[in-house]
Design a protein around this motif. Structure first.
Motif, short mmCIF file in Angstrom:
data_model
loop_
_atom_site.label_atom_id
_atom_site.label_comp_id
_atom_site.label_asym_id
_atom_site.label_seq_id
_atom_site.Cartn_x
_atom_site.Cartn_y
_atom_site.Cartn_z
N ALA A 12 65.88 38.14 38.54
CA ALA A 12 64.83 39.13 38.77
C ALA A 12 64.80 39.57 40.23
O ALA A 12 64.64 40.75 40.52
N ILE A 15 67.81 42.04 40.83
CA ILE A 15 67.54 43.38 40.30
C ILE A 15 66.40 44.03 41.07
O ILE A 15 66.45 45.21 41.43
N GLY A 16 65.38 43.23 41.36
CA GLY A 16 64.22 43.75 42.09
C GLY A 16 64.59 44.29 43.45
O GLY A 16 64.09 45.33 43.87
N TYR A 19 66.23 47.65 42.93
CA TYR A 19 65.19 48.65 42.62
C TYR A 19 64.42 49.02 43.89
O TYR A 19 64.10 50.18 44.12
N TYR A 216 74.51 47.49 43.13
CA TYR A 216 74.34 47.47 41.68
C TYR A 216 75.72 47.51 40.99
O TYR A 216 75.99 46.74 40.07
N LYS A 234 63.79 53.80 36.73
CA LYS A 234 63.15 52.49 36.92
C LYS A 234 62.59 52.38 38.35
O LYS A 234 61.45 51.97 38.55
N ALA A 254 58.79 47.20 42.83
CA ALA A 254 60.15 46.92 42.36
C ALA A 254 60.26 45.48 41.87
O ALA A 254 60.85 45.22 40.82
N ALA A 258 60.92 44.24 38.07
CA ALA A 258 62.10 43.42 37.76
C ALA A 258 61.68 42.12 37.07
O ALA A 258 62.32 41.70 36.10
N GLU A 261 60.71 42.86 33.53
CA GLU A 261 61.89 43.14 32.71
C GLU A 261 62.64 41.88 32.33
O GLU A 261 63.00 41.66 31.18
N VAL A 262 62.86 41.02 33.35
CA VAL A 262 63.62 39.79 33.08
C VAL A 262 62.83 38.89 32.14
O VAL A 262 63.37 38.35 31.17
#
Lengths: 316, 331
Positions: A12, A15-16, A19, A216, A234, A254, A258, A261-262
């Motif tokens: 997370a 990805i965060g 983002y 990414y 996103k 962000a 994340a 989402e996770v």
């Protein structure tokens, strides 16, 4: 159990932080121009393609580049995309600066469409394998696994975000940009070059977005001309969630997005007995956004609708 | 600009031949189209569906001043209503006249569902929430495979018919669309001039002042969302009936954006503008079909150029249908 938890938390965070890098571009442009820049997701896509191109030019084979070449490619690519961001502002948004608020937003949609289509013509519509910018080593921590790619992404993202904080809070450019975002007219009266400040915002925003794109693409090992659309959406959601216009808000939004989402990907099938699968992750993200906006209509760290922001409402 | 009555009449008389000519051209075009080869009728049909969508979305954006980026959700509600009720998907084979009221009710329901949570939001926040709503609907359609057929969509929809009259060939769909567009256009035009329309205009210009003079902004906004959703779902029903196949691909975010763009390029708040905007954005890709992969690039650049060249749209609000009518009847 703890290991899984730890590993998901690192996922997370990774990805965060990507983002967050992109969300910062949305929020800075909004803060200064009160405009949603829909072409910003394409800076993310351009970043990956530019890095790939520079690598191929510098090392011959993009997949066999040394560490120095990788660093050079990263820097050249993000600066180049920053320049592209400035050019797009100059040609597609600047002529609309005194127009309705809807106009630059739709112009940015046109730019986004043109950039994706242009990249599809130049590089083909198919996804391309992307080289990792970090050596891939897997560490076992507390029963979970963390890769060096994730650590690299986290470090790179935090260095960039810290750099932005210094730029905005400590540098002369930061003062100018903050002045312009406070009031363009007053800033101009005080002799500030407003056009320069806006160019700087687009430069840094596009640069951070491009960095996010490179990170990414190295995380997933793939890039495609349409990659900016979903991730851009996103990141935009994250910026709104945190309160658009607020820099800490973008980062906070962000990370919240994340984590949701996770957690959603991991828990949705478990909690609903397999009824709702991971494909509902995006539904969850938007549902959280709507719920937060119901309670705080201006986002978590956003300013409440004020007299000043109400002046704009009549314009479309 | 003449303001007193006699000079207004004089101006109306002067523009009368032009207005007559325009009207004659439109009528001739409408009458000739169904005799063209099928390809042209199909293009005309898709143009008319977008005009209908534009008329619907314009209520929210142009009249009430609320930026809605999720309009395609209502289009999808209508299309899937037809797809599910007039195919073997659920084993129901309802006729078009039975589906239309169901689709409209579902559309209105979806419109109010979206409207209630976003009543407090303004401008950009409204835009992103409506965008999220559209995406949620699309993801649901994509994943509720048991009902909607998932990404594969629903195929082999029934032929539509009204009172024993088949509506399946492009020319038949064309006439249905012409009737629906003209009727909807007239109704919406009357609606804009009604008390409700004036309330929308007041909200668009200054929401707080509107509330101050006693307009129930909540109800007026909900009414805007509901009427626009109803029109969107009617467009969806006709779209599904003409394609006889639906899939989630037709209801992407790009589609919503295209409709917003149509309105803005054509001229916000003006039915004539919507027709102009639809003509440009729907016909141009057809004309550019030979340049297949360059098409979207051209379209993107053209969008930027058009918006910069005419930020207020091709047909400004002042050249609305009123002017045409005044020119025709001289009052």
């Amino acid at each position: 159990m703890l290991g899984i938890f730890f590993q998901q938390a690192v996922n997370a965070l990774t990805i965060g932080s990507i983002y967050a890098l992109i969300a910062l571009g949305y929020t800075m442009v909004y803060g200064v121009l009160r405009m949603i820049n829909f072409a910003h997701g394409e800076m993310f896509m351009l970043g990956a393609y530019a890095a790939f191109l520079v690598l191929a030019l510098l090392a011959g084979d993009a997949h066999a580049a040394g560490p120095l070449t990788l660093v050079a490619a990263f820097v050249i690519a993000v600066v180049a995309v920053g320049g592209i961001g400035v050019l797009i502002e100059r040609f597609a948004y600047k002529p609309l600066r005194n127009s309705t608020r809807l106009a630059p937003m739709l112009s940015s949609l046109g730019a986004s469409l043109a950039l994706v289509a242009g990249m599809q013509i130049l590089a083909g519509p198919q996804p391309v394998a992307f080289p990792s910018f970090f050596p891939s080593v897997t560490y076992n921590v507390m029963g979970g696994t963390v890769t060096s790619v994730q650590i690299g992404i986290l470090v790179a993202a935090f260095v960039l975000m810290y750099g932005l904080t210094l730029l905005v809070n400590r540098s002369r450019i930061g003062v100018i940009v903050r002045a312009v975002s406070e009031s363009r007219q007053t800033a101009r009266l005080l002799g500030i070059n407003v056009d320069f400040a806006i160019s700087m915002v687009f430069f840094t925003g596009a640069l951070l977005g491009a960095a996010g794109g490179i990170l990414y693409a190295s995380y997933y090992g793939i890039m495609s001309p349409t990659m900016g659309a979903v991730v851009g959406l996103k990141a935009f959601t994250a910026a709104i969630l945190g309160g658009i216009g607020s820099i800490p808000g973008a980062v906070l939004g962000a990370f919240i997005l994340a984590f949701v989402e996770v957690a959603g990907t991991a828990l949705l099938p478990l909690l609903t007995g397999g009824l709702l699968g991971t494909e509902y992750r995006d539904v969850l993200a938007f549902a959280i956004l709507i719920l937060v906006l119901l309670v705080r209509p201006a986002g978590i760290l956003g300013e409440p609708v004020s007299e000043e922001s109400m002046v704009y409402k009549r314009e479309f | 600009m003449p303001t007193d009555a006699p000079s207004l009449r004089a101006a109306a008389r002067a523009s009368r031949p032009i207005a007559l000519l325009v009207l004659a051209l439109i009528v001739a075009l409408v009458l000739v189209t169904p005799f063209l080869p099928n390809y042209y009728i199909r293009v005309a049909n898709s143009l008319l569906i977008y005009v209908l969508l534009g008329i619907g979305l314009n209520i929210v954006i142009g009249y009430a001043g609320l930026l809605d980026l999720g309009f395609v959700a209502f289009y999808a509600v209508g299309a899937y209503s037809y797809a599910l009720l007039a195919s073997s998907q659920l084993g129901l084979h309802l006729p078009l006249v039975a589906i239309l009221p169901i689709a409209v009710s579902l559309g209105v329901l979806a419109g109010v569902l979206l409207g209630i949570p976003v009543l407090k939001l303004r401008g950009d926040y409204l835009a992103i929430v409506t965008l999220g709503f559209g995406e949620i609907i699309r993801i649901l359609i994509n994943n509720l495979g048991a009902v909607t057929g998932g990404p594969k969509g629903v195929a082999r929809l029934d032929k539509a018919s009204i009172g024993g009259l088949d509506i399946a060939r492009p020319a038949e769909i064309y006439w249905l669309l012409v009737v629906v567009v003209v009727v909807t256009g007239l109704l919406v035009w009357r609606l804009e001039r009604s008390i409700l329309g004036k309330a929308w205009a007041a909200i668009r210009e200054d929401q707080d002042a509107a509330r101050g003079i006693g307009i129930n902004t909540t109800n007026a906004k909900l009414a805007a969302f509901a009427t626009s959703a109803a029109i969107g779902s009617i467009a969806g029903v006709i779209f599904a009936a003409s394609q006889r196949f639906v899939s989630p691909e037709s209801f992407s975010l790009q589609e919503s954006v295209l409709i917003v763009l149509m309105i803005v390029i054509g001229g916000i708040g003006n039915i004539l503008g919507i027709v102009a905007g639809a003509a440009i954005l729907i016909l141009l890709p057809e004309v550019l079909r030979e340049f297949a992969e360059w098409r979207v690039l051209f379209l993107g650049i053209l969008m930027i150029v058009l918006i910069i060249a005419r930020p207020a749209g091709l047909v400004p609000r002042s050249i609305g249908p009123e002017k045409l009518i005044r020119g025709l009847f001289g009052k």
